[in-house]
Design a protein around this motif. Structure first.
Motif, mmCIF file in Angstrom:
data_model
loop_
_atom_site.group_PDB
_atom_site.id
_atom_site.type_symbol
_atom_site.label_atom_id
_atom_site.label_comp_id
_atom_site.label_asym_id
_atom_site.label_seq_id
_atom_site.Cartn_x
_atom_site.Cartn_y
_atom_site.Cartn_z
ATOM 1 N N ALA A 1 20.423 -8.418 22.363
ATOM 2 C CA ALA A 1 21.307 -7.635 23.225
ATOM 3 C C ALA A 1 20.520 -6.530 23.918
ATOM 4 C CB ALA A 1 22.446 -7.042 22.401
ATOM 5 N N GLU A 2 19.626 -5.863 23.157
ATOM 6 C CA GLU A 2 18.834 -4.786 23.752
ATOM 7 C C GLU A 2 17.937 -5.310 24.876
ATOM 8 O OE1 GLU A 2 16.649 -3.016 20.593
ATOM 9 O OE2 GLU A 2 18.445 -2.599 19.408
ATOM 10 N N ARG B 1 -5.841 10.709 5.459
ATOM 11 C CA ARG B 1 -5.450 9.354 5.117
ATOM 12 C C ARG B 1 -4.195 8.955 5.884
ATOM 13 N NH1 ARG B 1 -5.264 5.344 0.819
ATOM 14 N NH2 ARG B 1 -3.067 4.788 0.745
ATOM 15 N N ASN C 1 19.953 -6.277 27.925
ATOM 16 C CA ASN C 1 20.339 -5.069 28.668
ATOM 17 C C ASN C 1 19.171 -4.530 29.481
ATOM 18 O OD1 ASN C 1 22.940 -5.095 27.812
ATOM 19 N ND2 ASN C 1 22.626 -3.639 26.142
ATOM 20 N N PRO D 1 27.068 -4.396 24.137
ATOM 21 C CA PRO D 1 27.036 -3.277 23.196
ATOM 22 C C PRO D 1 25.813 -3.418 22.289
ATOM 23 C CG PRO D 1 29.045 -4.592 22.941
ATOM 24 C CD PRO D 1 28.179 -5.305 23.901
ATOM 25 N N VAL D 2 25.102 -2.328 22.102
ATOM 26 C CA VAL D 2 23.893 -2.378 21.289
ATOM 27 C C VAL D 2 24.194 -1.828 19.906
ATOM 28 C CG1 VAL D 2 21.594 -1.399 21.005
ATOM 29 C CG2 VAL D 2 22.309 -2.300 23.218
ATOM 30 N N LEU D 3 23.665 -2.517 18.917
ATOM 31 C CA LEU D 3 23.893 -2.118 17.534
ATOM 32 C C LEU D 3 23.110 -0.848 17.231
ATOM 33 C CD1 LEU D 3 25.124 -3.123 14.859
ATOM 34 C CD2 LEU D 3 23.013 -4.363 14.478
ATOM 35 N N LEU E 1 26.989 -6.758 14.936
ATOM 36 C CA LEU E 1 26.355 -8.062 15.144
ATOM 37 C C LEU E 1 27.239 -8.939 16.009
ATOM 38 C CD1 LEU E 1 24.779 -9.305 11.787
ATOM 39 C CD2 LEU E 1 23.648 -8.495 13.840
ATOM 40 N N ARG F 1 0.821 -1.200 0.000
ATOM 41 C CA ARG F 1 0.000 0.000 0.000
ATOM 42 C C ARG F 1 0.857 1.252 0.000
ATOM 43 N NH1 ARG F 1 -3.281 -1.233 4.448
ATOM 44 N NH2 ARG F 1 -4.116 -2.970 3.299
ATOM 45 N N ASP G 1 16.340 -11.435 16.855
ATOM 46 C CA ASP G 1 17.649 -11.274 16.232
ATOM 47 C C ASP G 1 18.685 -10.947 17.295
ATOM 48 O OD1 ASP G 1 17.183 -11.706 13.518
ATOM 49 O OD2 ASP G 1 16.248 -9.748 13.316
ATOM 50 N N VAL G 2 19.958 -11.267 16.997
ATOM 51 C CA VAL G 2 20.977 -11.095 18.034
ATOM 52 C C VAL G 2 21.107 -9.656 18.503
ATOM 53 C CG1 VAL G 2 22.369 -13.130 17.599
ATOM 54 C CG2 VAL G 2 22.777 -11.075 16.267
ATOM 55 N N SER G 3 20.973 -8.697 17.586
ATOM 56 C CA SER G 3 21.128 -7.307 18.015
ATOM 57 C C SER G 3 19.969 -6.897 18.923
ATOM 58 C CB SER G 3 21.202 -6.382 16.806
ATOM 59 O OG SER G 3 20.017 -6.461 16.056
ATOM 60 N N ASP H 1 22.974 -16.898 12.205
ATOM 61 C CA ASP H 1 23.959 -17.175 13.245
ATOM 62 C C ASP H 1 25.375 -16.984 12.712
ATOM 63 O OD1 ASP H 1 25.568 -18.243 15.213
ATOM 64 O OD2 ASP H 1 24.047 -19.693 15.823
ATOM 65 N N SER I 1 27.314 -7.834 19.670
ATOM 66 C CA SER I 1 26.096 -7.893 20.480
ATOM 67 C C SER I 1 25.820 -9.294 21.006
ATOM 68 C CB SER I 1 24.904 -7.373 19.670
ATOM 69 O OG SER I 1 24.695 -8.185 18.546
ATOM 70 N N TYR J 1 31.206 -23.307 19.136
ATOM 71 C CA TYR J 1 31.562 -23.307 17.712
ATOM 72 C C TYR J 1 33.036 -23.078 17.497
ATOM 73 C CZ TYR J 1 26.627 -22.070 17.557
ATOM 74 O OH TYR J 1 25.290 -22.023 17.736
ATOM 75 N N ARG K 1 21.894 1.264 14.419
ATOM 76 C CA ARG K 1 21.769 1.186 12.963
ATOM 77 C C ARG K 1 21.927 2.558 12.333
ATOM 78 N NH1 ARG K 1 19.115 -3.851 12.534
ATOM 79 N NH2 ARG K 1 18.932 -4.464 14.687
ATOM 80 N N GLU L 1 19.940 -10.433 9.601
ATOM 81 C CA GLU L 1 18.859 -10.535 10.578
ATOM 82 C C GLU L 1 17.541 -10.731 9.851
ATOM 83 O OE1 GLU L 1 19.887 -8.306 14.406
ATOM 84 O OE2 GLU L 1 19.976 -6.823 12.838
ATOM 85 N N SER L 2 16.477 -10.934 10.596
ATOM 86 C CA SER L 2 15.191 -11.118 9.938
ATOM 87 C C SER L 2 14.850 -9.846 9.171
ATOM 88 C CB SER L 2 14.114 -11.448 10.964
ATOM 89 O OG SER L 2 14.127 -10.519 12.006
#
Lengths: 294, 302, 253
Positions: free
Chosen positions: C180-181, B7, C184, A267-269, A252, A17, C175-177, A213, A255, C250, A271, A41-42
């Motif tokens: 982490a959030e 909208r 925390n 540590p937070v990514l 990635l 849309r 997701d891994v990032s 992963d 984290s 791993y 973006r 990631e997803s």
């Protein structure tokens, strides 16, 4: 050296849309006889890339590319019938959860036989032998018994091995594995990976291993593509993953909680908008020699 | 506020008030519904039907009961657009007045049946155990009889009239809704959001009414809209057999029944009410399809 | 040490009736001290989530002795005091929010059920506490990402100001990032509110990050207990624990 599979500027779009949504935005890579990891990631478009290669993107989704060739032959513009022949016989796919990929009311063995006969046209008896041989190849100890069992009677790890057996029976050149071990427990995961690894190596196949992963991919693959928002932001040899240069890849990696390096807060990514459009770390990815990294 | 910003206001992903969130959800549903052209057509036909029923006294060119034996069995003409029946009554006027009866039947059945079904189905599915067993066996017994036969028996016992026909249809129509509601409840019952509400101390009636009903209701509404055509046809069938509306009430099914004697020589007498039934049934089916696009939880959201 | 906030003795949980009875948990003993963060690790089918669900009153058939802050539990019914004291965060944020309820409605209903007053102000504060802000108040779940949904689920769990949070793989679907959030956030909330966590996960690294002590479950039983410090230092003795550690690291061969 020629690539098994060559992808140039692959795009997958869906009308929505709010306009056209681009799930994959110009992905290019070559696949040789190697294990290629696709990480993201997803929502990064990694699964959609795999589906697009197989021709499994359903309308209204649209797949376009400058080139999508399998052994030099264009497969993007093939009619559906031809496409179906390639699926399974030359490119096979293993999905995340074997529960949804196996027919619940058919014996496991019969499913392998049917898949194999469909692609090879072999006789029933020969196909049966092949099925048992494949079950043995994925290290199932009692192939006769598993052959006779129904999908609900086997465990997740066993189911995934059966899927691999079924996919590899037709002797494809390329295997696309989409999160093949995410539904499995860690202890089973290693075994399934080893089996897949051996088979791919013995048969000189190309493997596209799609996963979220990073560590798993680093351990298992030769080369890794990192996808973000529908694009490949970085390409590197798996053994160099921990020396990644793109901030997204680094983010990635950082984290992930680690047993050997405890921290109070992870540590937070953060973006950055420029990752969506900015320069790619390894622009030479399309020239990189396929299969040369082992 | 201009059209574009209204909208955007409705479609925003970050509504600022409760009202905006609700209106936004409603508008999204409308957009999905609107994209289904047949559903829109169905809606238009049904709006026209409701309008016809409300304004029948002003629209109808003649009285639906006025007989004129000199004018009997006239083909469609400028004077009688849809012709006249065996007693010389204007068929168009009868159809217009008959829409009231049709709407009454449909409306009442559509209100009663699904409600009984929802109540029985969700209670059975949510409670489980012996409650489920008892309620579902009762449902099975009702299901075991052909619906129309059961309705016939009801009407025969209660006496033929529109009200009794409606009652009979409503009382025989609920079992499929109960099954549907139970099936939905079984999938929702063990969902984490129900467990979470339970963890907050929500009582069983609260879970049932506030959490489970809203989710079951949407699939029931779709099902009802799709079943509407069948209800109209059953009501017409009862009318046709003389067990529904009594003469001279202009019930569409009874009108077909009246016309069948003349069907070869004076086809319009039976065909006109037939076409009306067909159109309305079709409209409900289209509407149901459109509602399914909007309400089906599997398709909703993303 | 003070009296544990949660004590579990010889907990057994089963599903179904003989001959199809499945024993999911077979005699588990646990003690969680007030203020600590305790991890329960195991693979799927080990019964780790079932332990949480039995404590929460979501598994009807169990035996043994479970006490929360001195209150002994029985059956599947829980007292209002229990509901105030103990809350749970579920694994799948997509399944744990009602698809037709806005964030506002979820929190308002929870606060009402918990007998809280001044609901409007509390909703705003809860949203701030979990890092969402008031802009998210009137959204439906489908307008939220997985991580945002999990934050709403955490806000819901915090609404009644509980003392003990049961965390059932709260990050495994993320997701891994985003993981982490959320990790925390859980760390901060525990520090701010003095919460006690009982966390279930299949991921040793996640447990190692958030918890001080852990127990390893296999086939419905606890096979090993250790301090996270020992886990980190590689001092795990139990063969199965070592196997899990090896499988989760791993190491490139």
């Amino acid at each position: 050296m020629s690539a098994l599979l060559s992808v140039r500027d692959l795009r997958v779009t869906f009308p929505s849309r709010q306009g056209v949504f681009e799930a994959v935005r110009g992905v290019s890579f070559d696949l040789g006889r190697e294990r290629l990891g696709v990480v993201g990631e997803s929502g990064s478009g990694k699964s959609m890339t795999g589906r697009a290669i197989l021709g499994l993107v359903r309308p209204p989704g649209r797949v376009t590319a400058q080139a999508l060739t399998l052994g030099g032959q264009d497969i993007l513009n093939l009619p559906e019938r031809e496409r179906r022949k390639i699926r399974g016989r030359r490119i096979a796919m293993v999905m995340q959860d074997p529960k949804f990929s196996l027919n619940p009311v058919m014996r496991v063995g019969d499913q392998i036989v049917e898949a194999y006969r469909l692609h090879s046209g072999a006789g029933r008896a020969a196909a049966r032998l092949k099925a048992l041989e494949m079950l043995e190849a994925v290290r199932i100890r009692d192939p006769e018994r598993v052959y006779q069992s129904y999908p609900h009677e086997v465990s997740g790890g066993m189911g995934q091995r059966i899927m691999i057996a079924m996919m590899l029976a037709a002797g494809p050149e390329i295997l696309i594995a989409d999160e093949p071990t995410s539904a499995l427990d860690v202890s089973v995961r290693a075994e399934v990976l080893r089996i897949m690894d051996d088979l791919v190596r013995d048969r000189g196949m190309g493997l596209i291993f799609i996963s979220h992963d990073l560590n798993l991919v680093a351990q298992f693959c030769d080369r890794v593509l990192i996808m973000y928002a529908g694009r490949i932001v970085e390409t590197l040899a798996a053994r160099d993953l921990h020396a990644a240069r793109h901030p997204y890849t680094q983010g990635l990696l950082n984290s992930l909680p680690r047993l050997d390096a405890p921290v109070e807060r992870l540590p937070v990514l953060e973006r950055a908008e420029e990752w969506r459009e900015g320069p790619l770390v390894d622009a030479s990815m399309t020239e990189a020699l396929p299969g040369g990294l082992r | 506020m201009s059209d574009v910003s209204l909208r955007d206001w409705l479609l925003t992903d970050a509504p600022q008030t409760r009202r905006q969130a609700r209106l936004g959800a409603f508008y999204q549903g409308w957009l999905v519904f609107r994209s289904n052209h047949l559903a829109l057509l169905g809606l238009v036909i049904l709006v026209l039907l409701v309008g016809t029923a409300i304004f029948a006294p002003w629209i109808a060119p003649q009285s639906p009961f006025a007989q004129d034996l000199a004018d009997r069995l006239q083909p469609p003409s400028a004077e009688h657009w849809l012709g006249t029946d065996a007693l010389g009554r204007d068929i168009l006027s009868r159809l217009i007045w008959g829409s009231r009866i049709t709407l009454f039947i449909v409306g009442t059945v559509a209100l009663i049946s699904p409600l009984i079904g929802l109540l029985i189905g969700t209670v059975a599915g949510f409670a489980g155990g012996w409650v489920d067993q008892v309620l579902m066996r009762i449902t099975d017994i009702f299901l075991a009889f052909p619906k129309l036969i059961l309705a016939l028996a009801f009407v025969a016992a209660l006496g033929p009239s529109v009200t009794n026909a409606v009652l009979a249809l409503a009382l025989t129509g609920w079992p499929p809704y109960a099954r549907l509601a139970r099936a939905e409840t079984l999938t929702i019952r063990n969902a984490d959001f129900i467990a979470a509400a339970r963890m907050q101390g929500a009582s069983a009636p609260r879970l049932l009414i506030l959490h489970i009903w809203p989710l079951c209701l949407s699939s029931l509404i779709v099902r009802v809209a799709l079943d509407m055509a069948g209800i109209i046809l059953s009501a017409a069938g009862l009318g046709f057999l003389g067990l529904g509306a009594q003469p001279p009430a202009p019930e569409w099914g009874a009108m077909i029944s009246d016309g069948r004697t003349y069907i070869l020589d004076h086809w319009w007498v039976a065909a006109m009410p037939g076409i009306a039934i067909f159109l309305v049934s079709l409209a409900f089916n289209f509407l149901g399809d459109g509602l399914r696009d909007v309400l089906d939880p599997k398709g909703a959201g993303e | 040490m003070s009296a544990p906030i949660l004590s579990v003795a010889d907990l057994r949980v089963w599903f179904g009736h003989p001959p199809d009875r499945v024993d999911a948990v077979r005699g588990v003993d646990l003690g969680v001290q007030r203020g600590e963060s305790f991890g329960l690790v195991g693979e799927s089918g080990s019964g780790k989530s079932t332990v949480l669900r039995a404590i929460a009153g979501l598994a009807p058939d169990w035996s043994g002795r479970v006490a929360v802050a001195g209150e002994t539990l029985s059956g599947a019914r829980r007292s209002p005091a229990f509901h105030r004291r103990v809350q749970m965060v579920f694994q799948d944020p997509y399944a744990s929010l009602h698809p037709r309820h806005t964030v506002d409605r979820v929190l308002a209903e929870t606060l009402t059920l918990q007998g809280m007053d001044d609901i409007d102000r509390r909703i705003v504060r809860l949203l701030d506490d979990v890092g969402l802000g008031r802009g998210f108040r009137f959204r439906y779940p489908h307008q939220l990402s997985g991580g945002q949904r999990q934050r709403v689920a955490i806000a819901r769990a915090l609404a009644g100001e509980p003392e003990l949070l049961l965390l059932d793989e709260p990050t495994s679907a993320l997701d891994v990032s985003v993981q982490a959030e959320i990790l925390n956030l859980l760390t901060d909330l525990r520090a701010d509110r003095g919460l006690t966590y009982l966390m279930v996960s299949h991921d040793l690294a996640v447990i190692g990050h958030l918890c001080q002590r852990l127990a390893v479950m296999q086939a419905g039983e606890i096979v090993d207990r250790l301090e996270v410090a020992d886990l980190r230092a590689g001092r795990a003795q139990n063969a199965y624990t070592r196997h899990l550690i090896a499988a989760s690291q791993y190491q490139r061969a």
